[in-house]
Design a protein around this motif. Structure first.
Motif, mmCIF file in Angstrom:
data_model
loop_
_atom_site.group_PDB
_atom_site.id
_atom_site.type_symbol
_atom_site.label_atom_id
_atom_site.label_comp_id
_atom_site.label_asym_id
_atom_site.label_seq_id
_atom_site.Cartn_x
_atom_site.Cartn_y
_atom_site.Cartn_z
ATOM 1 N N MET A 1 0.836 -1.211 0.000
ATOM 2 C CA MET A 1 0.000 0.000 0.000
ATOM 3 C C MET A 1 0.870 1.260 0.000
ATOM 4 O O MET A 1 1.928 1.261 0.606
ATOM 5 N N VAL A 180 -5.756 -10.662 3.411
ATOM 6 C CA VAL A 180 -4.808 -9.567 3.201
ATOM 7 C C VAL A 180 -4.179 -9.752 1.825
ATOM 8 O O VAL A 180 -3.565 -10.777 1.559
ATOM 9 N N SER A 195 -16.856 -6.822 9.041
ATOM 10 C CA SER A 195 -16.847 -7.106 10.482
ATOM 11 C C SER A 195 -16.144 -6.016 11.269
ATOM 12 O O SER A 195 -16.476 -5.783 12.429
ATOM 13 N N VAL A 196 -15.149 -5.375 10.645
ATOM 14 C CA VAL A 196 -14.408 -4.330 11.361
ATOM 15 C C VAL A 196 -15.377 -3.281 11.896
ATOM 16 O O VAL A 196 -15.228 -2.787 13.018
ATOM 17 N N GLU A 199 -16.843 -4.446 14.927
ATOM 18 C CA GLU A 199 -15.859 -4.516 16.000
ATOM 19 C C GLU A 199 -15.597 -3.144 16.611
ATOM 20 O O GLU A 199 -15.325 -3.035 17.801
ATOM 21 N N VAL A 200 -15.669 -2.101 15.783
ATOM 22 C CA VAL A 200 -15.554 -0.753 16.341
ATOM 23 C C VAL A 200 -16.734 -0.503 17.290
ATOM 24 O O VAL A 200 -16.584 0.084 18.364
ATOM 25 N N SER A 202 -18.415 -2.896 18.995
ATOM 26 C CA SER A 202 -18.286 -3.707 20.217
ATOM 27 C C SER A 202 -17.211 -3.126 21.122
ATOM 28 O O SER A 202 -17.362 -3.090 22.341
ATOM 29 N N PHE A 203 -16.132 -2.614 20.520
ATOM 30 C CA PHE A 203 -15.108 -1.918 21.310
ATOM 31 C C PHE A 203 -15.752 -0.781 22.103
ATOM 32 O O PHE A 203 -15.545 -0.650 23.309
ATOM 33 N N VAL B 11 -8.490 1.537 16.580
ATOM 34 C CA VAL B 11 -9.376 0.397 16.844
ATOM 35 C C VAL B 11 -9.492 -0.469 15.586
ATOM 36 O O VAL B 11 -9.407 -1.702 15.649
ATOM 37 N N GLN B 12 -9.635 0.192 14.447
ATOM 38 C CA GLN B 12 -9.729 -0.565 13.188
ATOM 39 C C GLN B 12 -8.462 -1.376 12.946
ATOM 40 O O GLN B 12 -8.525 -2.513 12.489
ATOM 41 N N SER B 15 -8.225 -4.448 15.101
ATOM 42 C CA SER B 15 -9.060 -5.491 14.509
ATOM 43 C C SER B 15 -8.291 -6.220 13.404
ATOM 44 O O SER B 15 -8.323 -7.449 13.313
ATOM 45 N N ILE B 16 -7.574 -5.455 12.607
ATOM 46 C CA ILE B 16 -6.814 -6.057 11.500
ATOM 47 C C ILE B 16 -5.613 -6.848 12.042
ATOM 48 O O ILE B 16 -5.322 -7.944 11.567
ATOM 49 N N ARG B 19 -6.709 -10.265 13.221
ATOM 50 C CA ARG B 19 -6.901 -11.239 12.133
ATOM 51 C C ARG B 19 -5.585 -11.832 11.680
ATOM 52 O O ARG B 19 -5.484 -13.026 11.399
ATOM 53 N N GLN B 23 -4.192 -15.724 11.727
ATOM 54 C CA GLN B 23 -3.505 -16.434 10.614
ATOM 55 C C GLN B 23 -2.221 -17.077 11.106
ATOM 56 O O GLN B 23 -1.938 -18.239 10.808
ATOM 57 N N GLY B 40 2.853 -7.691 7.529
ATOM 58 C CA GLY B 40 1.692 -8.531 7.204
ATOM 59 C C GLY B 40 0.432 -7.733 6.918
ATOM 60 O O GLY B 40 -0.412 -8.171 6.139
ATOM 61 N N VAL B 41 0.304 -6.575 7.538
ATOM 62 C CA VAL B 41 -0.950 -5.829 7.359
ATOM 63 C C VAL B 41 -0.761 -4.510 6.606
ATOM 64 O O VAL B 41 -1.743 -3.828 6.328
ATOM 65 N N GLY B 42 0.504 -4.163 6.290
ATOM 66 C CA GLY B 42 0.731 -2.992 5.446
ATOM 67 C C GLY B 42 0.733 -1.653 6.168
ATOM 68 O O GLY B 42 0.258 -0.656 5.627
ATOM 69 N N LEU B 78 -11.182 -5.552 22.058
ATOM 70 C CA LEU B 78 -12.198 -5.290 21.030
ATOM 71 C C LEU B 78 -13.593 -5.752 21.461
ATOM 72 O O LEU B 78 -14.563 -5.561 20.723
ATOM 73 N N LEU B 80 -14.417 -8.837 21.851
ATOM 74 C CA LEU B 80 -14.735 -10.018 21.042
ATOM 75 C C LEU B 80 -14.460 -11.314 21.787
ATOM 76 O O LEU B 80 -14.372 -12.378 21.183
ATOM 77 N N GLY B 103 -18.166 -13.797 7.774
ATOM 78 C CA GLY B 103 -17.183 -13.068 8.580
ATOM 79 C C GLY B 103 -17.743 -12.585 9.913
ATOM 80 O O GLY B 103 -17.006 -12.485 10.893
ATOM 81 N N PHE B 104 -19.042 -12.280 9.968
ATOM 82 C CA PHE B 104 -19.629 -11.806 11.229
ATOM 83 C C PHE B 104 -19.559 -12.911 12.275
ATOM 84 O O PHE B 104 -19.102 -12.702 13.393
ATOM 85 N N ARG B 107 -16.296 -13.727 13.892
ATOM 86 C CA ARG B 107 -15.799 -12.769 14.873
ATOM 87 C C ARG B 107 -16.759 -12.618 16.048
ATOM 88 O O ARG B 107 -16.616 -11.702 16.851
#
Lengths: 209, 209
Positions: A1, A180, A195-196, A199-200, A202-203, B11-12, B15-16, B19, B23, B40-42, B78, B80, B103-104, B107
């Motif tokens: 990115m 990803v 889902s994110v 999750e925001v 639920s946070f 927060v977002q 969450s990432i 995930r 993995q 891994g997540v950029g 989160l 969760l 996905g819901f 999580r």
């Protein structure tokens, strides 16, 4: 990115401000203050002024902003002063919903095609569109001057579809799969994990307790 | 909307990160560095460390984080570490897609009901669910201990449905309609405008030119 100087959160808010300004235009309003924008979209007026300040001087002290001017400027910043052609790969429920989503068209995103590999989906009507074979990807991108690809396939297929989109010449990818993805530096990638959003919430629910 | 000390962007990202850690657990990894998470997540590894620092001290210098510990902690932050019951109002394409969205569930968000007002939708099967009448809203929220409501109705109906959800006792609302909604202070609201995602892409496409 790629990294950009303007925070993504700011870009998202500019998008939201522009919608609010459009509402005001519909209501016949000529001018608006940062406080009104702030109130209308639920952020602080300092935040509004800070976000707009990234792009130079707007507005007149004590008078505020001219609604149509600010709207036009925001649309230009957001790259929404012209249309973008979009292709969707994955004609499941989500892909189909996006193909029919009125909000895209309203903001200048025109879905030119929706593709899938499943024989029982190919040929299905979705409004003006008909689901076509993924084998058509290159032709569709070239013939329709497509810049944006939307990935709504299962996680296991997502990277393969993304690679094919990039090879076909797509310059920006919106990924709804929970995988990803890797793209070349010159391609803009944005991951949307629905889902994110939950999750925001639920946070915040937990923080509220 | 309420203001929280932790930026929503953080927060977002948490969450990432969670995930990505999942993995790694699947792949049998025991430890991970902030650099690996970043890659891994950029995002940058400084960003990863900054995000995690909001929640105290994690990890050991030179060793990194224990994957399962960090994962468990993030899931707890989160909210969760237990399930949330969800209700969807609006059984159009988007609502239906969300009702079936795997996905819901993964999580911990369990869609307990999907409601609509249209006679031709009520009774339709969506996986394990069947579309029910909006008149059932209060009963469904009460009987299923629903905390989260998802609004996927047309803009013109969105505020009315939201008010009904709040009255029924929903504590958090995820709004997919393009309308700016008002909720009481104690209710958490999050707006998802799917076009915003495309607009962040178009902004970046224009900046890249």
């Amino acid at each position: 990115m790629k990294a950009f100087k303007i925070p993504e959160a700011t870009v998202q808010r500019l998008s939201i401000y522009s919608r609010f300004l459009h509402q005001l235009m519909d209501e016949g309003e000529d001018t608006v203050s940062s406080g009104q924008i702030a109130c209308g979209v639920g952020v602080s007026s300092a935040q509004v002024r800070k976000d707009l300040a990234y792009f130079g001087e707007f507005g007149t002290r004590g008078v505020g902003y001219k609604v149509d001017e600010l709207y036009g400027y925001l649309m230009e910043i957001l790259g929404l002063d012209h249309e973008w052609n979009v292709i969707i790969v994955g004609a499941g429920k989500l892909g189909s919903a996006l193909a029919l989503y009125q909000g895209f068209r309203e903001r200048g995103f025109v879905v030119k095609a929706i593709l899938d590999v499943a024989d029982n989906k190919i040929g299905t009507k979705l409004g003006q569109l008909q689901v076509e074979s993924l084998a058509e990807l290159k032709n569709k991108v070239r013939d329709n001057d497509v810049h944006v690809g939307v990935v709504t396939v299962p996680a296991a297929e997502a990277q393969k579809v993304t690679d094919e989109m990039v090879e076909a010449g797509v310059k920006a990818i919106l990924n709804f799969s929970p995988r990803v993805l890797k793209v070349p530096n010159e391609v803009v990638l944005r991951n949307v994990d629905l889902s994110v959003n939950l999750e925001v919430l639920s946070f915040n629910l937990v923080q509220n307790k």
